[in-house]
Design a protein around this motif. Structure first.
Motif, PDB file in Angstrom:
ATOM      1  N   ALA A 163       6.608 -20.634 -33.089  1.00 49.56           N
ATOM      2  CA  ALA A 163       7.058 -19.532 -32.229  1.00 49.56           C
ATOM      3  C   ALA A 163       8.380 -19.887 -31.550  1.00 49.56           C
TER       4      ALA A 163
ATOM      5  N   LYS B 104      11.168 -19.603 -34.165  1.00 52.39           N
ATOM      6  CA  LYS B 104      11.512 -18.203 -34.419  1.00 52.39           C
ATOM      7  C   LYS B 104      12.305 -17.621 -33.256  1.00 52.39           C
ATOM      8  N   GLN B 105      11.933 -17.970 -32.025  1.00 55.09           N
ATOM      9  CA  GLN B 105      12.651 -17.488 -30.850  1.00 55.09           C
ATOM     10  C   GLN B 105      14.078 -18.029 -30.855  1.00 55.09           C
TER      11      GLN B 105
ATOM     12  N   THR C 255       8.585 -17.669 -25.189  1.00 61.27           N
ATOM     13  CA  THR C 255       8.469 -16.830 -26.383  1.00 61.27           C
ATOM     14  C   THR C 255       8.584 -15.348 -26.043  1.00 61.27           C
ATOM     15  N   ARG C 256       8.893 -15.067 -24.782  1.00 63.54           N
ATOM     16  CA  ARG C 256       9.039 -13.686 -24.305  1.00 63.54           C
ATOM     17  C   ARG C 256       7.805 -12.850 -24.613  1.00 63.54           C
TER      18      ARG C 256
ATOM     19  N   ARG D 230       5.525 -13.326 -26.929  1.00 61.68           N
ATOM     20  CA  ARG D 230       5.010 -13.358 -28.308  1.00 61.68           C
ATOM     21  C   ARG D 230       3.692 -14.128 -28.377  1.00 61.68           C
ATOM     22  N   LEU D 231       3.610 -15.217 -27.620  1.00 60.92           N
ATOM     23  CA  LEU D 231       2.351 -15.950 -27.463  1.00 60.92           C
ATOM     24  C   LEU D 231       1.961 -15.845 -26.002  1.00 60.92           C
ATOM     25  N   SER D 232       0.847 -15.204 -25.725  1.00 63.80           N
ATOM     26  CA  SER D 232       0.425 -15.055 -24.334  1.00 63.80           C
ATOM     27  C   SER D 232      -0.154 -16.362 -23.811  1.00 63.80           C
TER      28      SER D 232
ATOM     29  N   GLU E 112       4.441 -18.735 -22.858  1.00 63.70           N
ATOM     30  CA  GLU E 112       4.556 -17.273 -22.816  1.00 63.70           C
ATOM     31  C   GLU E 112       5.969 -16.860 -22.369  1.00 63.70           C
TER      32      GLU E 112
END
Length: 105
Positions: free
Chosen positions: A93, A96-97, A66-67, A69-71, A63
């Motif tokens: 993820a 992409k980050q 990914t800031r 993006r995925l909890s 989390e």
């Protein structure tokens, strides 16, 4: 996070019968900790019960990296439901980050 090829990640995991997923988790844990997460030693993966707690902490690091993006809760649930297939989602993820990161940062 360093981008990693998803097909290569999945192929190595399948060929190694899941052993590479552990290698990936340890390497990723180290990177997460360098980014400010607090994921404990991966040796806890070998301890029944403690491995669940380790997984929860690892997902907290996901989390963070990914800031949001995925909890943490969603990632943990995905690991419980989808198992090793979740590493594909998490690495995607991360990739992409990494592509959003500023040059030199």
């Amino acid at each position: 996070m360093k981008p990693i090829s998803i097909p290569r990640l999945l192929l190595l995991t399948i060929v190694s019968l899941g052993v590479y997923a552990i290698v990936w988790a340890v390497r990723t844990k180290d990177e997460l900790n360098r980014r400010g997460a607090d994921v404990p030693t991966a040796w806890l993966l070998l301890v029944p019960g403690a491995n669940v707690w380790w997984g929860w902490r690892f997902c907290g690091g996901v989390e963070l990296a990914t800031r949001g993006r995925l909890s943490q809760a969603l990632t943990f649930l995905l690991f419980v439901v989808l198992g090793l297939f979740t590493i594909r989602i998490v690495q995607d993820a991360f990739n992409k980050q990494a592509s959003l990161a500023p040059v030199g940062g």
